[in-house]
Motif scaffolding. Sequence first.
Motif, mmCIF file in Angstrom:
data_model
loop_
_atom_site.group_PDB
_atom_site.id
_atom_site.type_symbol
_atom_site.label_atom_id
_atom_site.label_comp_id
_atom_site.label_asym_id
_atom_site.label_seq_id
_atom_site.Cartn_x
_atom_site.Cartn_y
_atom_site.Cartn_z
ATOM 1 N N SER A 87 0.648 -1.395 0.153
ATOM 2 C CA SER A 87 -0.525 0.299 0.287
ATOM 3 C C SER A 87 0.728 1.284 -0.322
ATOM 4 O O SER A 87 0.111 2.548 -0.461
ATOM 5 N N ILE A 88 2.096 1.409 0.841
ATOM 6 C CA ILE A 88 2.718 1.872 0.737
ATOM 7 C C ILE A 88 4.431 2.444 -0.715
ATOM 8 O O ILE A 88 3.628 3.744 -0.992
ATOM 9 N N ASP A 89 4.045 1.530 -0.975
ATOM 10 C CA ASP A 89 4.003 1.788 -2.585
ATOM 11 C C ASP A 89 3.277 2.252 -4.106
ATOM 12 O O ASP A 89 3.928 3.234 -4.649
ATOM 13 N N THR A 90 1.919 1.859 -3.618
ATOM 14 C CA THR A 90 0.914 1.930 -4.512
ATOM 15 C C THR A 90 1.134 3.486 -3.756
ATOM 16 O O THR A 90 0.746 4.377 -5.141
ATOM 17 N N VAL A 91 1.126 4.645 -2.926
ATOM 18 C CA VAL A 91 0.600 5.481 -2.629
ATOM 19 C C VAL A 91 1.535 6.801 -3.172
ATOM 20 O O VAL A 91 1.391 7.776 -4.107
ATOM 21 N N ALA A 92 2.917 5.793 -3.344
ATOM 22 C CA ALA A 92 4.493 6.282 -3.631
ATOM 23 C C ALA A 92 4.843 6.573 -4.903
ATOM 24 O O ALA A 92 4.478 7.557 -5.620
ATOM 25 N N ARG A 93 3.555 5.874 -6.238
ATOM 26 C CA ARG A 93 3.620 6.009 -6.888
ATOM 27 C C ARG A 93 2.494 7.088 -7.712
ATOM 28 O O ARG A 93 2.625 7.057 -9.117
ATOM 29 N N ILE A 94 1.722 7.795 -7.131
ATOM 30 C CA ILE A 94 0.668 8.939 -6.979
ATOM 31 C C ILE A 94 1.586 9.517 -7.706
ATOM 32 O O ILE A 94 0.874 9.805 -9.678
ATOM 33 N N PRO A 95 2.740 10.497 -7.405
ATOM 34 C CA PRO A 95 2.657 11.032 -8.231
ATOM 35 C C PRO A 95 2.527 11.139 -10.193
ATOM 36 O O PRO A 95 3.188 12.301 -10.794
ATOM 37 N N ARG A 96 4.034 10.122 -9.923
ATOM 38 C CA ARG A 96 4.501 9.379 -10.740
ATOM 39 C C ARG A 96 3.392 9.148 -11.786
ATOM 40 O O ARG A 96 3.073 9.652 -13.536
ATOM 41 N N LEU A 97 2.094 8.737 -11.824
ATOM 42 C CA LEU A 97 1.083 8.520 -12.501
ATOM 43 C C LEU A 97 0.618 9.562 -12.930
ATOM 44 O O LEU A 97 0.094 9.438 -14.091
ATOM 45 N N LEU A 98 0.101 10.525 -12.083
ATOM 46 C CA LEU A 98 -0.600 12.111 -12.473
ATOM 47 C C LEU A 98 0.511 12.215 -14.093
ATOM 48 O O LEU A 98 -0.150 12.832 -14.766
ATOM 49 N N ALA A 99 1.399 12.287 -13.217
ATOM 50 C CA ALA A 99 2.320 13.106 -14.451
ATOM 51 C C ALA A 99 2.622 12.299 -15.881
ATOM 52 O O ALA A 99 2.214 13.345 -16.780
ATOM 53 N N ARG A 100 2.656 11.415 -15.530
ATOM 54 C CA ARG A 100 2.084 10.991 -16.993
ATOM 55 C C ARG A 100 0.757 10.761 -17.874
ATOM 56 O O ARG A 100 0.325 10.813 -18.469
ATOM 57 N N GLY A 101 0.470 10.928 -16.872
ATOM 58 C CA GLY A 101 -1.048 11.220 -16.551
ATOM 59 C C GLY A 101 -1.287 12.011 -17.920
ATOM 60 O O GLY A 101 -2.041 12.555 -19.075
ATOM 61 N N VAL A 102 -0.751 13.689 -17.145
ATOM 62 C CA VAL A 102 -0.514 15.013 -18.144
ATOM 63 C C VAL A 102 -0.421 14.912 -18.879
ATOM 64 O O VAL A 102 -0.094 15.229 -20.063
ATOM 65 N N ILE A 103 0.905 14.001 -19.065
ATOM 66 C CA ILE A 103 1.702 14.310 -20.619
ATOM 67 C C ILE A 103 0.792 13.353 -22.037
ATOM 68 O O ILE A 103 0.507 14.061 -22.868
ATOM 69 N N ARG A 104 0.151 12.189 -21.259
ATOM 70 C CA ARG A 104 -0.582 11.653 -21.907
ATOM 71 C C ARG A 104 -1.709 12.433 -23.114
ATOM 72 O O ARG A 104 -1.524 12.280 -23.767
#
Length: 139
Positions: free
Chosen positions: A6-23
């Motif tokens: 669950s900590i890894d999942t929360v830590a990946r949220i900023p990365r996923l948001l940035a990649r979503g903005v790029i997409r």
Amino acid sequence: MPDKRSIDTVARIPRLLARGVIRLYQLTVSPFLGSDCRHVPTCSAYGDEAIGRFGLWAGGWITLARFCRCHPFGTRGLDFVPAAVPARARWWLPWRYGRWRGTLAEPPVADEDAPPQRAARESDSIRRPASADPSSAAR
């Protein structure tokens, strides 16, 4: 106590948001701007790969360095995301993550399944004059 997953999942949220903005940019704005890119891959594809590989902090700085190289007097051509973060990079010295000049013309990791590269032709190499060749001086 929260588990590691669950900590890894929360830590990946900023990365996923940035990649979503790029997409989102790639699907909405980029088609209207045209495809006159100075580099291969494009800056948005480069940023997506860098952030996906190294996270938002390191990948974001690597992407910022690429954006700064992309101007009329900047670099052009093949420029791949590095295979690893530079050894001298530290989180408190973020400018060391980026390659601020030049390009990485060779892919960072050689794939065994990739077709072999073409052999260099004699015309591709720089020829030295006979007088500059040390072996010809002994003749």
